[in-house]
Design a protein around this motif. Sequence first.
Motif, PDB file in Angstrom:
ATOM      1  N   PHE A   1       0.709  -1.125   0.119  1.00 53.01           N
ATOM      2  CA  PHE A   1       0.121   0.074  -0.050  1.00 53.01           C
ATOM      3  C   PHE A   1       0.919   1.130  -0.032  1.00 53.01           C
ATOM      4  N   VAL A   2       1.943   1.241   0.837  1.00 52.53           N
ATOM      5  CA  VAL A   2       2.740   2.222   0.984  1.00 52.53           C
ATOM      6  C   VAL A   2       3.588   2.719  -0.478  1.00 52.53           C
TER       7      VAL A   2
ATOM      8  N   VAL B   1     -17.220  -0.100  -3.779  1.00 47.17           N
ATOM      9  CA  VAL B   1     -16.095  -1.223  -3.868  1.00 47.17           C
ATOM     10  C   VAL B   1     -15.544  -1.163  -2.639  1.00 47.17           C
ATOM     11  N   ALA B   2     -14.946  -0.143  -2.272  1.00 47.31           N
ATOM     12  CA  ALA B   2     -14.406  -0.010  -0.564  1.00 47.31           C
ATOM     13  C   ALA B   2     -15.082  -0.173   0.274  1.00 47.31           C
TER      14      ALA B   2
ATOM     15  N   ILE C   1     -14.558  -8.198   3.826  1.00 47.55           N
ATOM     16  CA  ILE C   1     -14.110  -9.352   3.287  1.00 47.55           C
ATOM     17  C   ILE C   1     -12.630  -9.628   3.393  1.00 47.55           C
ATOM     18  N   SER C   2     -11.960  -8.308   3.533  1.00 54.19           N
ATOM     19  CA  SER C   2     -10.470  -8.223   4.051  1.00 54.19           C
ATOM     20  C   SER C   2     -10.088  -8.732   5.302  1.00 54.19           C
TER      21      SER C   2
ATOM     22  N   MET D   1      -9.088   1.029  -3.225  1.00 52.52           N
ATOM     23  CA  MET D   1      -9.567  -0.259  -3.382  1.00 52.52           C
ATOM     24  C   MET D   1      -8.498  -0.875  -2.546  1.00 52.52           C
ATOM     25  N   MET D   2      -7.176  -0.576  -2.310  1.00 51.98           N
ATOM     26  CA  MET D   2      -6.381  -1.350  -1.542  1.00 51.98           C
ATOM     27  C   MET D   2      -6.366  -0.829   0.010  1.00 51.98           C
ATOM     28  N   TYR D   3      -7.002   0.142   0.018  1.00 45.53           N
ATOM     29  CA  TYR D   3      -7.110   0.998   1.483  1.00 45.53           C
ATOM     30  C   TYR D   3      -7.616   0.026   2.591  1.00 45.53           C
ATOM     31  N   PRO D   4      -8.863  -0.386   2.376  1.00 48.75           N
ATOM     32  CA  PRO D   4      -9.269  -1.443   3.213  1.00 48.75           C
ATOM     33  C   PRO D   4      -8.389  -2.388   3.707  1.00 48.75           C
ATOM     34  N   ARG D   5      -7.916  -3.090   2.944  1.00 51.42           N
ATOM     35  CA  ARG D   5      -6.826  -4.077   3.271  1.00 51.42           C
ATOM     36  C   ARG D   5      -5.742  -3.760   4.157  1.00 51.42           C
TER      37      ARG D   5
END
Length: 317
Positions: A126-127, A173-174, A180-181, A294-298
């Motif tokens: 993510f970073v 989506v987020a 789910i994550s 979209m990567m932020y939640p995980r």
Amino acid sequence: MNLIVKYLKNYKLLFFFNVISVFGFILVELGIPTIVATMIDVGVTNKDISFIYMMGGCIALVSLIGVGGTIALGYCCSKISTAITRDIRNDIFEKVQQFTANEFNQIGTSSMITRTNNDAFQIQQFVNVLLRTALMTPIMFIFSLIMTARASLPLSYIIAATIPLIILGVVIVAKVTKPISENQQSSLDDLNRISRENLSGIRVIRAFNNDGYEQARFNETNHRFTKYSKKLFKIMTMTQPIFFMLMNIAGLSIYWVAAHLITTGSLEIGQLVAFMDYLFHAMFSIMLFCTVFMMYPRAEVSAKRIEEVFNLDPIIK
């Protein structure tokens, strides 16, 4: 996220060079279409060879700046993201050395391994994406919209109508992917726990002829982890084609309107070429933003799990 900001402060110099590299990249991406439009409308239309050569030299110079900016951006992003992940893992290991059996029972050994390895890796990914796009996306998007409005105001209305649909899709989506994550990471904890118990207690399991039970227990957990992973990957896979479809619909609408504008003499061909380049960069910026969002939640789930370790105080000092 407070966790990322906390570790990012240790690499201020690299972050500064990262920002400079972003501006160099944007200069190239938005500068070349403007030069090409001028070359077509002035040099090609008037058959001015010397002007075309001069503009070609400008494109070559700007491209060299872009190559340097891209290389520097990739280096800074990779260096910062890997260094932050290393620091997080070192701090987790140092914190764990202070834990008693009570703290290990609260979190679990398998979960501790997952948080040290997998969750830290999610933060790293993510970073890396965040540093590449966090500054570049809004700046490129704003400048692209300004350039599209300068090139043709009627065509820019089509872009303005498409953007809210894409942003709405990203928000949906987020919200869907976050739970789910969480379930996926929890299933991974259980998977590591069962694997560890089986490997460390293999003699006892065989002595009591319990192989079938352990196999069924592992299969159930593995199936649950696979189910959540499939759901997550399906959602991620479906979003990109939908966004590209919206971009293609916007492109077709722009060509249809532009044909009428060129016929009436309200739009030059060079302006249309530049406009389509600006459109691509505006939509590309939105796509990058969507990727980060979209990567932020995980990453948020992983960061919370890591912060739980840091916030857990041992009962014995």
